[in-house]
Design a protein around this motif. Structure first.
Motif, PDB file in Angstrom:
ATOM      1  N   LYS A  90      19.787  36.335  33.067  1.00 38.17           N
ATOM      2  CA  LYS A  90      19.575  36.151  34.500  1.00 38.17           C
ATOM      3  C   LYS A  90      20.548  35.111  35.060  1.00 38.17           C
ATOM      4  CE  LYS A  90      15.960  35.151  37.851  1.00 38.17           C
ATOM      5  NZ  LYS A  90      14.571  34.798  38.073  1.00 38.17           N
ATOM      6  N   ILE A  91      20.747  34.022  34.342  1.00 37.96           N
ATOM      7  CA  ILE A  91      21.671  32.976  34.773  1.00 37.96           C
ATOM      8  C   ILE A  91      23.099  33.502  34.795  1.00 37.96           C
ATOM      9  CG2 ILE A  91      22.686  30.750  34.124  1.00 37.96           C
ATOM     10  CD1 ILE A  91      19.875  30.017  32.998  1.00 37.96           C
ATOM     11  N   ALA A  92      23.481  34.256  33.769  1.00 32.25           N
ATOM     12  CA  ALA A  92      24.841  34.802  33.704  1.00 32.25           C
ATOM     13  C   ALA A  92      25.099  35.769  34.854  1.00 32.25           C
ATOM     14  CB  ALA A  92      25.062  35.485  32.362  1.00 32.25           C
ATOM     15  N   LEU A  93      24.138  36.620  35.160  1.00 32.33           N
ATOM     16  CA  LEU A  93      24.309  37.568  36.262  1.00 32.33           C
ATOM     17  C   LEU A  93      24.391  36.866  37.615  1.00 32.33           C
ATOM     18  CD1 LEU A  93      22.007  40.526  35.214  1.00 32.33           C
ATOM     19  CD2 LEU A  93      24.490  40.533  35.434  1.00 32.33           C
ATOM     20  N   SER A  94      23.551  35.874  37.827  1.00 30.59           N
ATOM     21  CA  SER A  94      23.592  35.180  39.115  1.00 30.59           C
ATOM     22  C   SER A  94      24.879  34.356  39.242  1.00 30.59           C
ATOM     23  CB  SER A  94      22.360  34.317  39.321  1.00 30.59           C
ATOM     24  OG  SER A  94      22.416  33.137  38.596  1.00 30.59           O
ATOM     25  N   ALA A  95      25.338  33.746  38.164  1.00 30.17           N
ATOM     26  CA  ALA A  95      26.595  32.987  38.210  1.00 30.17           C
ATOM     27  C   ALA A  95      27.776  33.919  38.488  1.00 30.17           C
ATOM     28  CB  ALA A  95      26.808  32.243  36.902  1.00 30.17           C
ATOM     29  N   SER A  96      27.763  35.101  37.895  1.00 32.55           N
ATOM     30  CA  SER A  96      28.830  36.071  38.149  1.00 32.55           C
ATOM     31  C   SER A  96      28.801  36.542  39.601  1.00 32.55           C
ATOM     32  CB  SER A  96      28.688  37.271  37.218  1.00 32.55           C
ATOM     33  OG  SER A  96      28.846  36.878  35.877  1.00 32.55           O
ATOM     34  N   GLY A  97      27.623  36.756  40.129  1.00 36.67           N
ATOM     35  CA  GLY A  97      27.487  37.155  41.525  1.00 36.67           C
ATOM     36  C   GLY A  97      27.997  36.096  42.486  1.00 36.67           C
ATOM     37  N   VAL A  98      27.657  34.858  42.222  1.00 35.60           N
ATOM     38  CA  VAL A  98      28.118  33.755  43.069  1.00 35.60           C
ATOM     39  C   VAL A  98      29.638  33.632  42.985  1.00 35.60           C
ATOM     40  CG1 VAL A  98      28.088  31.240  43.339  1.00 35.60           C
ATOM     41  CG2 VAL A  98      25.949  32.483  43.025  1.00 35.60           C
ATOM     42  N   ALA A  99      30.191  33.735  41.781  1.00 30.83           N
ATOM     43  CA  ALA A  99      31.646  33.660  41.623  1.00 30.83           C
ATOM     44  C   ALA A  99      32.332  34.792  42.381  1.00 30.83           C
ATOM     45  CB  ALA A  99      32.008  33.707  40.140  1.00 30.83           C
ATOM     46  N   PHE A 100      31.761  35.993  42.331  1.00 24.50           N
ATOM     47  CA  PHE A 100      32.323  37.127  43.063  1.00 24.50           C
ATOM     48  C   PHE A 100      32.320  36.866  44.560  1.00 24.50           C
ATOM     49  CE2 PHE A 100      31.512  41.059  45.424  1.00 24.50           C
ATOM     50  CZ  PHE A 100      32.704  41.723  45.173  1.00 24.50           C
ATOM     51  N   LEU A 101      31.213  36.353  45.083  1.00 27.64           N
ATOM     52  CA  LEU A 101      31.119  36.080  46.522  1.00 27.64           C
ATOM     53  C   LEU A 101      32.106  34.998  46.949  1.00 27.64           C
ATOM     54  CD1 LEU A 101      27.264  36.269  47.074  1.00 27.64           C
ATOM     55  CD2 LEU A 101      29.005  37.937  47.756  1.00 27.64           C
ATOM     56  N   ILE A 102      32.290  33.988  46.129  1.00 26.45           N
ATOM     57  CA  ILE A 102      33.254  32.929  46.447  1.00 26.45           C
ATOM     58  C   ILE A 102      34.670  33.493  46.476  1.00 26.45           C
ATOM     59  CG2 ILE A 102      34.327  30.811  45.570  1.00 26.45           C
ATOM     60  CD1 ILE A 102      31.500  29.985  44.625  1.00 26.45           C
ATOM     61  N   LEU A 103      35.020  34.302  45.475  1.00 25.11           N
ATOM     62  CA  LEU A 103      36.346  34.909  45.451  1.00 25.11           C
ATOM     63  C   LEU A 103      36.558  35.830  46.651  1.00 25.11           C
ATOM     64  CD1 LEU A 103      36.736  35.737  41.662  1.00 25.11           C
ATOM     65  CD2 LEU A 103      38.031  34.073  42.983  1.00 25.11           C
ATOM     66  N   LEU A 104      35.563  36.617  46.985  1.00 26.18           N
ATOM     67  CA  LEU A 104      35.654  37.519  48.129  1.00 26.18           C
ATOM     68  C   LEU A 104      35.841  36.729  49.423  1.00 26.18           C
ATOM     69  CD1 LEU A 104      35.480  40.509  48.973  1.00 26.18           C
ATOM     70  CD2 LEU A 104      33.037  40.161  49.295  1.00 26.18           C
ATOM     71  N   PHE A 105      35.099  35.653  49.571  1.00 23.78           N
ATOM     72  CA  PHE A 105      35.215  34.798  50.755  1.00 23.78           C
ATOM     73  C   PHE A 105      36.640  34.270  50.895  1.00 23.78           C
ATOM     74  CE2 PHE A 105      35.156  30.454  52.458  1.00 23.78           C
ATOM     75  CZ  PHE A 105      34.664  30.689  53.723  1.00 23.78           C
ATOM     76  N   PHE A 106      37.212  33.763  49.808  1.00 26.99           N
ATOM     77  CA  PHE A 106      38.548  33.193  49.895  1.00 26.99           C
ATOM     78  C   PHE A 106      39.629  34.250  50.056  1.00 26.99           C
ATOM     79  CE2 PHE A 106      36.567  29.323  48.228  1.00 26.99           C
ATOM     80  CZ  PHE A 106      37.070  28.421  49.156  1.00 26.99           C
ATOM     81  N   ILE A 107      39.392  35.466  49.580  1.00 24.28           N
ATOM     82  CA  ILE A 107      40.343  36.543  49.823  1.00 24.28           C
ATOM     83  C   ILE A 107      40.412  36.833  51.319  1.00 24.28           C
ATOM     84  CG2 ILE A 107      40.698  39.026  49.570  1.00 24.28           C
ATOM     85  CD1 ILE A 107      39.727  38.738  46.679  1.00 24.28           C
ATOM     86  N   VAL A 108      39.259  36.946  51.953  1.00 27.11           N
ATOM     87  CA  VAL A 108      39.213  37.269  53.384  1.00 27.11           C
ATOM     88  C   VAL A 108      39.723  36.101  54.222  1.00 27.11           C
ATOM     89  CG1 VAL A 108      37.680  37.831  55.309  1.00 27.11           C
ATOM     90  CG2 VAL A 108      37.356  38.932  53.089  1.00 27.11           C
ATOM     91  N   ILE A 109      39.194  34.929  53.993  1.00 29.63           N
ATOM     92  CA  ILE A 109      39.580  33.759  54.782  1.00 29.63           C
ATOM     93  C   ILE A 109      41.035  33.382  54.510  1.00 29.63           C
ATOM     94  CG2 ILE A 109      39.120  31.297  55.168  1.00 29.63           C
ATOM     95  CD1 ILE A 109      37.079  33.262  56.394  1.00 29.63           C
ATOM     96  N   GLY A 110      41.480  33.500  53.278  1.00 30.70           N
ATOM     97  CA  GLY A 110      42.864  33.177  52.930  1.00 30.70           C
ATOM     98  C   GLY A 110      43.851  34.062  53.667  1.00 30.70           C
ATOM     99  N   GLN A 111      43.512  35.329  53.818  1.00 33.32           N
ATOM    100  CA  GLN A 111      44.387  36.238  54.555  1.00 33.32           C
ATOM    101  C   GLN A 111      44.504  35.808  56.016  1.00 33.32           C
ATOM    102  OE1 GLN A 111      46.059  38.707  53.057  1.00 33.32           O
ATOM    103  NE2 GLN A 111      47.114  39.128  54.966  1.00 33.32           N
ATOM    104  N   PHE A 112      43.395  35.420  56.623  1.00 30.70           N
ATOM    105  CA  PHE A 112      43.430  34.950  58.008  1.00 30.70           C
ATOM    106  C   PHE A 112      44.239  33.657  58.136  1.00 30.70           C
ATOM    107  CE2 PHE A 112      39.362  37.418  58.613  1.00 30.70           C
ATOM    108  CZ  PHE A 112      39.936  38.363  59.439  1.00 30.70           C
TER     109      PHE A 112
END
Length: 59
Positions: free
Chosen positions: A18-40
């Motif tokens: 459960k911890i591994a899945l939630s940590a992976s999900g959070v890491a994915f969301l952080i990367l996605l956020f910076f991909i979008v914001i970084g492009q702007f």
């Protein structure tokens, strides 16, 4: 991986998964956020992707 294993050494396997899945999900969301914001940010500063790649390669 070693940090995760050491930090979860006292947890049951169910909670480790459960911890591994939630940590992976959070890491994915952080990367996605910076991909979008970084492009702007790059577009706002009028920096082309090629220029960014070259400067990253130089560093």
């Amino acid at each position: 991986m070693p940090v995760f294993l050491e930090a979860t050494i006292e947890f049951y396997i169910k909670y480790k998964k459960k911890i591994a899945l939630s940590a992976s999900g959070v890491a994915f969301l952080i990367l996605l956020f910076f991909i979008v914001i970084g492009q702007f940010i790059l577009e706002g500063m009028k920096v082309s992707l090629d220029a960014f790649l070259v400067s990253g390669g130089v560093i």
